[in-house]
Design a protein around this motif. Structure first.
Motif, PDB file in Angstrom:
ATOM      1  N   GLU A  40      -2.783   3.252  -3.263  1.00  0.00           N
ATOM      2  CA  GLU A  40      -3.009   3.661  -2.319  1.00  0.00           C
ATOM      3  C   GLU A  40      -2.579   3.717  -1.576  1.00  0.00           C
ATOM      4  OE1 GLU A  40      -7.039   4.324  -2.805  1.00  0.00           O
ATOM      5  OE2 GLU A  40      -6.860   4.136  -4.739  1.00  0.00           O
ATOM      6  N   ARG A  41      -1.621   2.745  -1.821  1.00  0.00           N
ATOM      7  CA  ARG A  41      -1.175   3.750   0.088  1.00  0.00           C
ATOM      8  C   ARG A  41      -1.200   2.364   1.404  1.00  0.00           C
ATOM      9  NH1 ARG A  41       0.966   8.783   1.197  1.00  0.00           N
ATOM     10  NH2 ARG A  41       2.129   8.126   2.373  1.00  0.00           N
ATOM     11  N   PHE A  42      -1.554   1.156   1.162  1.00  0.00           N
ATOM     12  CA  PHE A  42      -2.032   0.219   1.950  1.00  0.00           C
ATOM     13  C   PHE A  42      -1.661  -1.112   1.857  1.00  0.00           C
ATOM     14  CE2 PHE A  42      -5.696  -0.361  -0.505  1.00  0.00           C
ATOM     15  CZ  PHE A  42      -5.896  -1.176  -0.305  1.00  0.00           C
ATOM     16  N   PHE A  43      -1.141  -1.527   2.815  1.00  0.00           N
ATOM     17  CA  PHE A  43      -1.233  -3.261   2.990  1.00  0.00           C
ATOM     18  C   PHE A  43      -2.500  -3.788   2.561  1.00  0.00           C
ATOM     19  CE2 PHE A  43       3.043  -1.076   4.783  1.00  0.00           C
ATOM     20  CZ  PHE A  43       3.658  -1.698   3.913  1.00  0.00           C
ATOM     21  N   HIS A  44      -2.113  -5.374   2.202  1.00  0.00           N
ATOM     22  CA  HIS A  44      -3.374  -6.249   2.719  1.00  0.00           C
ATOM     23  C   HIS A  44      -3.029  -7.290   2.032  1.00  0.00           C
ATOM     24  CE1 HIS A  44      -3.610  -7.071  -1.512  1.00  0.00           C
ATOM     25  NE2 HIS A  44      -3.211  -5.594  -1.901  1.00  0.00           N
ATOM     26  N   ILE A  45      -4.019  -8.317   2.915  1.00  0.00           N
ATOM     27  CA  ILE A  45      -3.620  -9.502   3.155  1.00  0.00           C
ATOM     28  C   ILE A  45      -4.976 -10.313   1.695  1.00  0.00           C
ATOM     29  CG2 ILE A  45      -2.855  -9.685   5.447  1.00  0.00           C
ATOM     30  CD1 ILE A  45      -6.001 -11.590   5.659  1.00  0.00           C
ATOM     31  N   ASP A  46      -4.146 -11.773   1.816  1.00  0.00           N
ATOM     32  CA  ASP A  46      -4.815 -12.261   0.352  1.00  0.00           C
ATOM     33  C   ASP A  46      -6.297 -13.080   1.521  1.00  0.00           C
ATOM     34  OD1 ASP A  46      -2.859 -12.104  -2.122  1.00  0.00           O
ATOM     35  OD2 ASP A  46      -2.322 -14.505  -1.245  1.00  0.00           O
ATOM     36  N   HIS A  58      -7.096  -4.886   5.628  1.00  0.00           N
ATOM     37  CA  HIS A  58      -5.999  -4.310   5.260  1.00  0.00           C
ATOM     38  C   HIS A  58      -5.527  -3.225   6.456  1.00  0.00           C
ATOM     39  CE1 HIS A  58      -8.286  -5.281   1.266  1.00  0.00           C
ATOM     40  NE2 HIS A  58      -8.838  -4.300   1.671  1.00  0.00           N
ATOM     41  N   PHE A  59      -4.271  -2.768   6.480  1.00  0.00           N
ATOM     42  CA  PHE A  59      -4.119  -1.957   6.869  1.00  0.00           C
ATOM     43  C   PHE A  59      -2.580  -0.156   6.975  1.00  0.00           C
ATOM     44  CE2 PHE A  59      -0.948  -5.078   7.120  1.00  0.00           C
ATOM     45  CZ  PHE A  59       0.629  -4.665   7.077  1.00  0.00           C
ATOM     46  N   ALA A  60      -3.105   0.614   6.643  1.00  0.00           N
ATOM     47  CA  ALA A  60      -2.272   1.593   6.183  1.00  0.00           C
ATOM     48  C   ALA A  60      -1.186   2.254   7.685  1.00  0.00           C
ATOM     49  CB  ALA A  60      -2.476   2.103   5.626  1.00  0.00           C
ATOM     50  N   PHE A  61      -0.211   2.160   7.298  1.00  0.00           N
ATOM     51  CA  PHE A  61       1.128   3.247   8.046  1.00  0.00           C
ATOM     52  C   PHE A  61       1.864   4.522   7.861  1.00  0.00           C
ATOM     53  CE2 PHE A  61       5.204   2.785  10.006  1.00  0.00           C
ATOM     54  CZ  PHE A  61       4.158   2.030  11.922  1.00  0.00           C
TER      55      PHE A  61
END
Length: 134
Positions: A40-46, A58-61
């Motif tokens: 999905e091309r995004f970052f996420h914390i637990d 979540h964050f996407a760059f």
């Protein structure tokens, strides 16, 4: 009362390429365990579980723009999961626009994420307080 922040990274000075592992190190230095969803091309914390609720960030760059997304689940039902910019439209005015932060360096990224996580923590506390009153 709010203050408008008008300082923007000039066009052409965005951080186009980023080292995902380094971004993850920065987020972890702020106290959060982070993962990257390659599909999905995004970052996420637990997810953090508090009572019946689970909170996530979540964050996407992409192309120097940072998209911030807060998520909330009530048991297994997603009740919130929109980009941060849409909240201003719901809470302030349909015409109010919050532009995505434009990142020019890893230092910019760290500063923006520090503020974003402070806002996220404030949001969680306010959300939980309101849910207790219901």
């Amino acid at each position: 009362m709010y203050t408008k922040h008008r300082e923007r990274t000039p066009e052409g000075e965005e951080l186009d390429y980023f080292d995902g592992d380094f971004l993850m190190e920065i987020v972890e230095s702020l106290g959060y365990k982070v993962h990257y969803d390659k599909r999905e091309r995004f970052f996420h914390i637990d997810l953090e579980e508090v009572g019946n609720f689970r909170f996530g960030f979540h964050f996407a760059f992409e192309r120097g723009r940072l998209e911030l997304i807060w998520v909330v689940y009530d048991n297994c039902k997603a009740i919130l999961g929109s980009p941060f910019a849409s909240y201003a439209k719901w809470l302030i005015s349909r015409d109010y626009i919050i532009l995505k932060p434009v990142i020019s360096s890893y230092d910019d990224f760290e500063k923006v994420m520090k503020i974003a996580f402070e806002m996220y923590e404030d949001f969680k506390q306010a959300f939980l307080k309101i849910s207790e009153e219901q």
